[in-house]
Design a protein around this motif. Structure first.
Motif, PDB file in Angstrom:
ATOM      1  N   SER A   1       0.662  -1.335   0.024  1.00 59.43           N
ATOM      2  CA  SER A   1      -0.038   0.194   0.007  1.00 59.43           C
ATOM      3  C   SER A   1       0.637   1.159   0.038  1.00 59.43           C
ATOM      4  CB  SER A   1      -0.958   0.011   1.420  1.00 59.43           C
ATOM      5  OG  SER A   1      -0.137   0.013   2.547  1.00 59.43           O
ATOM      6  N   ARG A   2       2.462   1.255   0.111  1.00 61.68           N
ATOM      7  CA  ARG A   2       3.040   2.347   0.338  1.00 61.68           C
ATOM      8  C   ARG A   2       3.547   2.621  -1.160  1.00 61.68           C
ATOM      9  NH1 ARG A   2       6.802  -0.659   4.455  1.00 61.68           N
ATOM     10  NH2 ARG A   2       6.479  -2.177   3.168  1.00 61.68           N
ATOM     11  N   VAL A   3       3.478   1.949  -2.182  1.00 58.51           N
ATOM     12  CA  VAL A   3       4.187   2.076  -3.131  1.00 58.51           C
ATOM     13  C   VAL A   3       3.384   2.045  -4.596  1.00 58.51           C
ATOM     14  CG1 VAL A   3       6.216   1.197  -2.078  1.00 58.51           C
ATOM     15  CG2 VAL A   3       4.639  -0.506  -3.482  1.00 58.51           C
ATOM     16  N   ASP A   4       2.244   2.684  -4.423  1.00 58.24           N
ATOM     17  CA  ASP A   4       1.318   2.892  -5.713  1.00 58.24           C
ATOM     18  C   ASP A   4       2.022   3.748  -6.631  1.00 58.24           C
ATOM     19  OD1 ASP A   4      -1.239   3.005  -7.089  1.00 58.24           O
ATOM     20  OD2 ASP A   4      -1.313   4.986  -6.374  1.00 58.24           O
ATOM     21  N   PRO A   5       2.115   3.363  -7.710  1.00 53.66           N
ATOM     22  CA  PRO A   5       3.176   4.041  -8.727  1.00 53.66           C
ATOM     23  C   PRO A   5       2.088   5.264  -9.329  1.00 53.66           C
ATOM     24  CG  PRO A   5       2.786   1.837  -9.368  1.00 53.66           C
ATOM     25  CD  PRO A   5       1.986   1.879  -8.172  1.00 53.66           C
ATOM     26  N   GLU A   6       0.823   5.457  -9.281  1.00 52.01           N
ATOM     27  CA  GLU A   6       0.232   6.604  -9.611  1.00 52.01           C
ATOM     28  C   GLU A   6       0.389   7.624  -8.495  1.00 52.01           C
ATOM     29  OE1 GLU A   6      -1.031   3.638  -9.849  1.00 52.01           O
ATOM     30  OE2 GLU A   6      -1.642   3.450 -11.965  1.00 52.01           O
ATOM     31  N   THR A   7       0.376   7.143  -7.239  1.00 47.99           N
ATOM     32  CA  THR A   7       0.787   8.081  -6.173  1.00 47.99           C
ATOM     33  C   THR A   7       2.300   8.595  -6.438  1.00 47.99           C
ATOM     34  OG1 THR A   7      -0.899   7.063  -4.835  1.00 47.99           O
ATOM     35  CG2 THR A   7       0.826   8.662  -3.630  1.00 47.99           C
ATOM     36  N   ILE A   8       3.199   7.876  -6.295  1.00 48.83           N
ATOM     37  CA  ILE A   8       4.534   7.985  -6.403  1.00 48.83           C
ATOM     38  C   ILE A   8       4.845   9.046  -7.473  1.00 48.83           C
ATOM     39  CG2 ILE A   8       6.981   7.203  -6.724  1.00 48.83           C
ATOM     40  CD1 ILE A   8       5.880   4.852  -5.186  1.00 48.83           C
ATOM     41  N   PHE A   9       4.313   8.746  -8.897  1.00 50.32           N
ATOM     42  CA  PHE A   9       4.551   9.467  -9.912  1.00 50.32           C
ATOM     43  C   PHE A   9       3.604  10.668 -10.343  1.00 50.32           C
ATOM     44  CE2 PHE A   9       6.782   5.277 -11.205  1.00 50.32           C
ATOM     45  CZ  PHE A   9       7.897   5.748 -10.991  1.00 50.32           C
ATOM     46  N   ASP A  10       2.912  10.873  -9.159  1.00 52.93           N
ATOM     47  CA  ASP A  10       1.732  11.790  -9.402  1.00 52.93           C
ATOM     48  C   ASP A  10       1.216  12.041 -10.606  1.00 52.93           C
ATOM     49  OD1 ASP A  10      -0.052  13.950  -8.219  1.00 52.93           O
ATOM     50  OD2 ASP A  10       1.358  15.529  -8.514  1.00 52.93           O
ATOM     51  N   ALA A  11       0.550  10.724 -10.992  1.00 58.38           N
ATOM     52  CA  ALA A  11       0.306  10.554 -12.443  1.00 58.38           C
ATOM     53  C   ALA A  11      -1.208  10.760 -12.588  1.00 58.38           C
ATOM     54  CB  ALA A  11       0.748   9.226 -13.252  1.00 58.38           C
ATOM     55  N   LEU A  12      -1.821  11.177 -13.724  1.00 54.97           N
ATOM     56  CA  LEU A  12      -2.898  11.474 -14.148  1.00 54.97           C
ATOM     57  C   LEU A  12      -3.700  10.195 -14.575  1.00 54.97           C
ATOM     58  CD1 LEU A  12      -2.977  14.791 -15.692  1.00 54.97           C
ATOM     59  CD2 LEU A  12      -3.942  14.527 -13.606  1.00 54.97           C
ATOM     60  N   PRO A  13      -5.041   9.916 -14.344  1.00 49.77           N
ATOM     61  CA  PRO A  13      -5.491   8.780 -14.823  1.00 49.77           C
ATOM     62  C   PRO A  13      -5.121   8.792 -16.539  1.00 49.77           C
ATOM     63  CG  PRO A  13      -7.247  10.028 -13.715  1.00 49.77           C
ATOM     64  CD  PRO A  13      -5.927  10.883 -13.703  1.00 49.77           C
ATOM     65  N   GLY A  14      -4.894   7.549 -16.947  1.00 50.25           N
ATOM     66  CA  GLY A  14      -4.566   7.269 -18.483  1.00 50.25           C
ATOM     67  C   GLY A  14      -3.090   7.373 -18.729  1.00 50.25           C
ATOM     68  N   THR A  15      -2.219   7.611 -17.589  1.00 45.59           N
ATOM     69  CA  THR A  15      -0.977   7.772 -17.835  1.00 45.59           C
ATOM     70  C   THR A  15      -0.255   6.214 -17.710  1.00 45.59           C
ATOM     71  OG1 THR A  15      -0.861  10.019 -16.900  1.00 45.59           O
ATOM     72  CG2 THR A  15       1.204   8.804 -17.004  1.00 45.59           C
ATOM     73  N   ILE A  16      -0.704   5.674 -16.879  1.00 47.53           N
ATOM     74  CA  ILE A  16      -0.079   4.202 -16.219  1.00 47.53           C
ATOM     75  C   ILE A  16      -0.987   3.054 -16.553  1.00 47.53           C
ATOM     76  CG2 ILE A  16       1.046   3.149 -14.517  1.00 47.53           C
ATOM     77  CD1 ILE A  16       2.225   5.693 -13.467  1.00 47.53           C
ATOM     78  N   PHE A  17      -0.498   2.064 -17.087  1.00 47.31           N
ATOM     79  CA  PHE A  17      -1.148   0.857 -17.154  1.00 47.31           C
ATOM     80  C   PHE A  17      -0.396  -0.141 -16.141  1.00 47.31           C
ATOM     81  CE2 PHE A  17      -2.579  -3.266 -18.912  1.00 47.31           C
ATOM     82  CZ  PHE A  17      -3.831  -3.159 -18.991  1.00 47.31           C
ATOM     83  N   GLY A  18      -1.230  -0.405 -15.083  1.00 41.66           N
ATOM     84  CA  GLY A  18      -0.482  -1.128 -13.854  1.00 41.66           C
ATOM     85  C   GLY A  18      -0.720  -2.625 -13.875  1.00 41.66           C
ATOM     86  N   GLU A  19       0.219  -3.139 -13.192  1.00 37.69           N
ATOM     87  CA  GLU A  19       0.091  -4.501 -12.816  1.00 37.69           C
ATOM     88  C   GLU A  19       0.707  -4.601 -11.538  1.00 37.69           C
ATOM     89  OE1 GLU A  19       0.618  -8.882 -12.691  1.00 37.69           O
ATOM     90  OE2 GLU A  19      -0.754  -7.345 -12.602  1.00 37.69           O
TER      91      GLU A  19
END
Length: 286
Positions: free
Chosen positions: A95-113
């Motif tokens: 829960s501490r390492v969510d990529p969208e949070t770490i990179f302050d990324a907007l929706p549509g930026t990262i496809f995550g696994e």
């Protein structure tokens, strides 16, 4: 430039050094628990006390307000025109390492696994489907494996397994982390070899400490192994084998849960003859 539009957002939260046991870094103090969600500020609907749901509810309201004020039309555009994420990030479920949070990324930026210990396994149908869909249908070109220090799955692979008989919970965990335990047993990394030799006669090995050299080394080696696993898939071989395909690159990063920094492991792989893109994150140890 890679990640140029993804500023780093530092944050702090609790930690687990082992999936089944709390570490000394658990987020608690004499004054009470540290809230894991920044939006838990007041109860909703006039209730006297806050709950975990309040944090999610308030966070969602904040998200909608930010989208409306700073990114008006983005949600509607993504719904109408679809997603076209440039990046695929294979990260840990922690829960501490969510990529969208770490990179302050907007929706549509990262496809995550996300999976325990950011493993990409050849025998995992889910991981293979993520890879196939992102590369073939979404045309993502940058696949990032991001591990993190303090990873509970890596810690569990160093420590001795629980005694038999294993519970159904322990069976699932031990089966999943088996490739990391095999990596620990076979790695020639200096810190890992030294630790194995030092504990060769031990009947039991405890979970490592956050700063133990073997722990940090295996986190890094585990990322490198997943990069190699990705590069060895049929999907990537097909992409790299046809020069008319858009170039796909695979990167290895590691996130430091203590200070929020991201480091480049310098193990980027790509198709033959293609220049490796610059990664703006600092090289580990540089």
């Amino acid at each position: 430039m890679l990640f140029a539009s993804l500023p780093l957002l530092l944050f702090a939260s609790s930690t687990l050094a082992h999936p089944l046991s709390a570490s000394p870094l658990d987020a608690s103090s004499a004054s009470g628990p540290i809230l894991g969600h920044k939006h838990i500020t007041a109860p909703i609907d006039g209730r006297a006390e806050t709950t975990g749901w309040d944090g999610l509810y308030n966070g969602h309201k904040s998200f909608l307000a930010e989208m409306e004020s700073d990114h008006a039309g983005l949600i509607e555009d993504l719904a109408t025109n679809g997603q076209h994420p440039e990046f695929v990030v294979i990260g840990c479920s922690d829960s501490r390492v969510d990529p969208e949070t770490i990179f302050d990324a907007l929706p549509g930026t990262i496809f995550g696994e996300r999976s325990v210990a950011n493993l990409f396994r050849d025998d995992d149908l889910h991981s293979g489907t993520i890879l196939s869909y992102s590369v073939e249908h979404l045309h993502s070109q940058h696949i990032v494996v991001m591990g993190h220090y303090g990873c509970g799955g890596v810690s569990a692979a160093i420590a001795s397994p629980p005694p038999d008989p294993l519970s159904s919970f322990d069976q699932s965990i031990q089966e999943w982390i088996k490739p990391i335990r095999e990596l620990y047993d076979s790695s020639e990394r200096e810190e890992i070899v030294a630790f194995r030799n030092e504990h060769a006669s031990n009947d039991s090995i405890a979970s490592p400490g956050l700063h133990d050299a073997v722990f940090r080394a295996l986190v890094e080696e585990n990322v490198k192994q997943s990069v190699l696993n990705l590069a060895g898939t049929a999907q990537i071989a097909e992409m790299w084998g046809n020069s008319s395909n858009a170039a796909v690159f695979i990167y290895g990063l590691v996130y430091d849960i203590e200070d929020g920094q991201v480091y480049n492991l310098n193990v980027t792989m790509g198709p033959s003859g293609q220049a490796i893109p610059e990664v703006p994150f600092g090289l580990l140890g540089a």
